[in-house]
Design a protein around this motif. Sequence first.
Motif, PDB file in Angstrom:
ATOM      1  N   HIS A   1       0.833  -1.210   0.000  1.00  0.00           N
ATOM      2  CA  HIS A   1       0.000   0.000   0.000  1.00  0.00           C
ATOM      3  C   HIS A   1       0.865   1.256   0.000  1.00  0.00           C
ATOM      4  O   HIS A   1       0.905   1.988   0.995  1.00  0.00           O
ATOM      5  CB  HIS A   1      -0.941   0.002   1.218  1.00  0.00           C
ATOM      6  N   PRO A   2       1.560   1.515  -1.124  1.00  0.00           N
ATOM      7  CA  PRO A   2       2.440   2.688  -1.161  1.00  0.00           C
ATOM      8  C   PRO A   2       1.673   3.990  -0.926  1.00  0.00           C
ATOM      9  O   PRO A   2       0.578   4.168  -1.452  1.00  0.00           O
ATOM     10  CB  PRO A   2       3.035   2.638  -2.583  1.00  0.00           C
TER      11      PRO A   2
ATOM     12  N   ASN B   1     -17.530  -4.055  -4.077  1.00  0.00           N
ATOM     13  CA  ASN B   1     -17.111  -2.822  -4.756  1.00  0.00           C
ATOM     14  C   ASN B   1     -15.642  -2.879  -5.175  1.00  0.00           C
ATOM     15  O   ASN B   1     -14.784  -2.201  -4.591  1.00  0.00           O
ATOM     16  CB  ASN B   1     -17.384  -1.612  -3.854  1.00  0.00           C
ATOM     17  N   PRO B   2     -15.346  -3.693  -6.208  1.00  0.00           N
ATOM     18  CA  PRO B   2     -13.948  -3.839  -6.645  1.00  0.00           C
ATOM     19  C   PRO B   2     -13.324  -2.521  -7.117  1.00  0.00           C
ATOM     20  O   PRO B   2     -12.125  -2.313  -6.936  1.00  0.00           O
ATOM     21  CB  PRO B   2     -14.025  -4.847  -7.801  1.00  0.00           C
ATOM     22  N   ASN B   3     -14.133  -1.619  -7.679  1.00  0.00           N
ATOM     23  CA  ASN B   3     -13.592  -0.330  -8.113  1.00  0.00           C
ATOM     24  C   ASN B   3     -13.069   0.484  -6.932  1.00  0.00           C
ATOM     25  O   ASN B   3     -11.983   1.077  -7.006  1.00  0.00           O
ATOM     26  CB  ASN B   3     -14.660   0.492  -8.843  1.00  0.00           C
ATOM     27  N   ALA B   4     -13.845   0.511  -5.860  1.00  0.00           N
ATOM     28  CA  ALA B   4     -13.392   1.254  -4.676  1.00  0.00           C
ATOM     29  C   ALA B   4     -12.136   0.598  -4.119  1.00  0.00           C
ATOM     30  O   ALA B   4     -11.167   1.276  -3.770  1.00  0.00           O
ATOM     31  CB  ALA B   4     -14.487   1.305  -3.617  1.00  0.00           C
ATOM     32  N   LEU B   5     -12.167  -0.736  -4.049  1.00  0.00           N
ATOM     33  CA  LEU B   5     -11.022  -1.455  -3.486  1.00  0.00           C
ATOM     34  C   LEU B   5      -9.752  -1.153  -4.278  1.00  0.00           C
ATOM     35  O   LEU B   5      -8.686  -0.927  -3.708  1.00  0.00           O
ATOM     36  CB  LEU B   5     -11.327  -2.954  -3.497  1.00  0.00           C
ATOM     37  N   GLN B   6      -9.892  -1.130  -5.601  1.00  0.00           N
ATOM     38  CA  GLN B   6      -8.718  -0.836  -6.425  1.00  0.00           C
ATOM     39  C   GLN B   6      -8.246   0.607  -6.222  1.00  0.00           C
ATOM     40  O   GLN B   6      -7.048   0.882  -6.253  1.00  0.00           O
ATOM     41  CB  GLN B   6      -9.046  -1.078  -7.901  1.00  0.00           C
ATOM     42  N   SER B   7      -9.197   1.522  -5.978  1.00  0.00           N
ATOM     43  CA  SER B   7      -8.842   2.936  -5.787  1.00  0.00           C
ATOM     44  C   SER B   7      -7.974   3.167  -4.562  1.00  0.00           C
ATOM     45  O   SER B   7      -7.235   4.146  -4.500  1.00  0.00           O
ATOM     46  CB  SER B   7     -10.101   3.800  -5.620  1.00  0.00           C
ATOM     47  N   ILE B   8      -8.109   2.284  -3.555  1.00  0.00           N
ATOM     48  CA  ILE B   8      -7.510   2.578  -2.250  1.00  0.00           C
ATOM     49  C   ILE B   8      -6.290   1.713  -1.941  1.00  0.00           C
ATOM     50  O   ILE B   8      -5.964   1.479  -0.783  1.00  0.00           O
ATOM     51  CB  ILE B   8      -8.570   2.474  -1.117  1.00  0.00           C
ATOM     52  N   GLN B   9      -5.604   1.276  -2.990  1.00  0.00           N
ATOM     53  CA  GLN B   9      -4.373   0.491  -2.786  1.00  0.00           C
ATOM     54  C   GLN B   9      -3.147   1.381  -2.629  1.00  0.00           C
ATOM     55  O   GLN B   9      -2.081   0.924  -2.263  1.00  0.00           O
ATOM     56  CB  GLN B   9      -4.167  -0.501  -3.943  1.00  0.00           C
TER      57      GLN B   9
ATOM     58  N   CYS C   1     -10.383  11.119  -6.226  1.00  0.00           N
ATOM     59  CA  CYS C   1     -11.261  10.526  -7.253  1.00  0.00           C
ATOM     60  C   CYS C   1     -10.460  10.090  -8.472  1.00  0.00           C
ATOM     61  O   CYS C   1     -10.866   9.183  -9.196  1.00  0.00           O
ATOM     62  CB  CYS C   1     -12.325  11.529  -7.697  1.00  0.00           C
ATOM     63  N   SER C   2      -9.320  10.738  -8.709  1.00  0.00           N
ATOM     64  CA  SER C   2      -8.537  10.405  -9.898  1.00  0.00           C
ATOM     65  C   SER C   2      -8.036   8.956  -9.843  1.00  0.00           C
ATOM     66  O   SER C   2      -7.646   8.409 -10.868  1.00  0.00           O
ATOM     67  CB  SER C   2      -7.354  11.363 -10.034  1.00  0.00           C
ATOM     68  N   GLN C   3      -8.083   8.325  -8.681  1.00  0.00           N
ATOM     69  CA  GLN C   3      -7.642   6.931  -8.571  1.00  0.00           C
ATOM     70  C   GLN C   3      -8.776   5.916  -8.795  1.00  0.00           C
ATOM     71  O   GLN C   3      -8.551   4.711  -8.749  1.00  0.00           O
ATOM     72  CB  GLN C   3      -6.967   6.680  -7.211  1.00  0.00           C
ATOM     73  N   ILE C   4      -9.991   6.411  -9.015  1.00  0.00           N
ATOM     74  CA  ILE C   4     -11.110   5.491  -9.252  1.00  0.00           C
ATOM     75  C   ILE C   4     -11.006   4.973 -10.693  1.00  0.00           C
ATOM     76  O   ILE C   4     -11.001   5.766 -11.634  1.00  0.00           O
ATOM     77  CB  ILE C   4     -12.479   6.204  -9.066  1.00  0.00           C
ATOM     78  N   PRO C   5     -10.914   3.652 -10.886  1.00  0.00           N
ATOM     79  CA  PRO C   5     -10.762   3.132 -12.251  1.00  0.00           C
ATOM     80  C   PRO C   5     -11.904   3.564 -13.179  1.00  0.00           C
ATOM     81  O   PRO C   5     -11.693   3.754 -14.372  1.00  0.00           O
ATOM     82  CB  PRO C   5     -10.767   1.607 -12.058  1.00  0.00           C
ATOM     83  N   SER C   6     -13.106   3.768 -12.610  1.00  0.00           N
ATOM     84  CA  SER C   6     -14.260   4.129 -13.439  1.00  0.00           C
ATOM     85  C   SER C   6     -14.496   5.643 -13.469  1.00  0.00           C
ATOM     86  O   SER C   6     -15.570   6.089 -13.891  1.00  0.00           O
ATOM     87  CB  SER C   6     -15.511   3.434 -12.901  1.00  0.00           C
ATOM     88  N   TYR C   7     -13.519   6.446 -13.028  1.00  0.00           N
ATOM     89  CA  TYR C   7     -13.717   7.909 -12.970  1.00  0.00           C
ATOM     90  C   TYR C   7     -13.996   8.443 -14.375  1.00  0.00           C
ATOM     91  O   TYR C   7     -13.242   8.192 -15.327  1.00  0.00           O
ATOM     92  CB  TYR C   7     -12.470   8.568 -12.383  1.00  0.00           C
TER      93      TYR C   7
END
Length: 587
Positions: A55-56, A312-320, A375-381
């Motif tokens: 989690h960098p 919510n895989p999109n949220a999960l991916q956003s917060i790595q 929000c820029s880290q949300i894959p579906s942004y």
Amino acid sequence: MTTTNEKLKSWVEEMAQLTTPDRIYWCDGSDQEYESMVEEMVASGDLVKLNQDTHPGCTLHRSNPDDVARVEHLTFICTKHEDDAGPNNNWMAPADAHKKVDALFAGCMKGRTMYVVPYVMGPIDSPLSKAGVELTDSAYVVANMRIMTRMGTPAMKRIETDAKDSFVKGLHSIGDLDPERRFIMHFPEERLIKSVGSGYGGNALLGKKCHALRIASWEARESKGWLAEHMLIVGIETPEGEIHYVAAAFPSACGKTNLAMLIPPASQAGYKVWTVGEDIAWMHLGDDGRLWAINPEAGMFGVAPGTGKDTNPNALQSIQKNTIYTNVAVTPDGQPWWEGLSKEPPEGLTDWQGRPYKAGNGTAAHPNSRFTVSCSQIPSYSKHAEDPQGVPISAILFGGRRASLTPLVYQSLNWQHGVFMGATVASETTAAITGQVGVVRRDPMAMLPFCGYNMGDYWKHWLQIGKMSDNLPKIFHVNWFRRNGDGDFMWPGFGDNLRVLRWVLERCAGKGEAVRTPIGYLPSYGAIDTNGLDVSPETMADLTAVDPAAWQAEMDDINEFFGKFGDRMPQELLDESARVKAELAKA
Ligand code: GTP
Ligand code: SPV
Ligand code: MN
């Protein structure tokens, strides 16, 4: 650094005299500034670095255990006339409120730094965006504001070139974090917020609920033609490549973030979902008579529990990466954890209070634990999320968390009835606010805690918008949270909510089969695609039916609620209520 804006300069000086900080620091919003503040907080123990390999850029903040959610009973609207705040708000006379909180602010920043945080809510160059300045003694608040808003030098430029000096002022101190000495005060007539005694979420990140909802809702009514709402904004792309935008108001912790970034299930091939916003929408009447929405926020302050790869895989991916976690649990190798991330708590977990996790101590992560991420880290942004004019809204959804009564989805007969539907939303309370969880309460338009003025006037404002255009979005009500006799959810929810959105969009296009009932148009049997779902025809029939007797009782409760608004209550909504009641009696 300082500012060329004289009004701002003198206000900062005045507030520094009151709070007596050791230093005043003007934030520029740069990466360097953010990183050095994070390092300082890690050194002071305010933040804990998480596992930088997995989690960098991620950190954890543990808030005071008495400071874990919004405090509605300590939140006030301070207007000259009590009636302008209305029965939906706590009210205090402005002079009394100033006196009360200024006593708590006096000398409270001694030994601390006062950070001056200039911010813009909305795309930085949009004419629909609004600026504010938050003064705070919390570095954690500054770091969160940097993610949640457009913060720093570009915001300051906007403030300095605004001849009208229209920026909203916010004074914030964590004080001594004593719940007895905590107040969130709003002075809409002065475009001013004063918050003391909490460092948590909406209590402290003043751009969010305090500015973008309470002050903005006041302003939206005064300047007419727009609405500041507790709504997500999502674009649904059809297999034909058309994108239709939907805005949806659900109460806190009732599914906005999830709906805003849902991933279509395998059976819904060809559909794509684009996230524009996940908590707040500002909607303006365009020249074409449509409502155009911007997301005033730049980040999400999202609920962690329940966020998993199946939900919510999109949220999960956003917060790595580059995420601030608040009040989650931590694994022995420094990874964040919460209920719903995996089935069982991992061995050797540390709970949200920093103690070794024990089942008897409650949940490992606090039920209102959250993540802050850009929000820029949300894959579906959506690539239209920064469009200065916003996106055109085709449908508005209202919804709540109700185990019984309200159907999966139904459509209003017209705008006025849609306003009635919004005004009568009820929902079970959640951990997003302090107090009892799971109690059904009326939460009109999901704005009960966020409307900065009398709700009766707010409904009039909504009705007024309805008279200004005949090209407005269609209005619907949804409920993903119906339960059966065993207490299980009857509807799978999450990605499968797309099936409901498809019916909504069909209705907007004048298609989609429906049955007219006293409460609105319900989907005809088979009109919602249940292909591949484990939902029986009986359950589906149950989810799309009206129980007249139960609805009669609901109408009595609604009328009692409306009664609280006295002469501020719009006649149109009383008429609507009488119509529904009369039709139910005949049903
Ligand atoms: P705030 O940020 O407080 O305004 O909340 P929100 O409205 O954005 O709610 P969010 O999407 O974070 O969801 C809150 C909780 O509801 C999470 O634990 C989700 O997992 C759960 N949830 C969301 N959508 C659904 C759904 O369709 N069905 C069920 N059963 N639960 C859901
Ligand atoms: C809510 O409670 O609706 C939230 C979280 O979005 S907070 O920012 O704390 O208000
Ligand atoms: Mn919210």
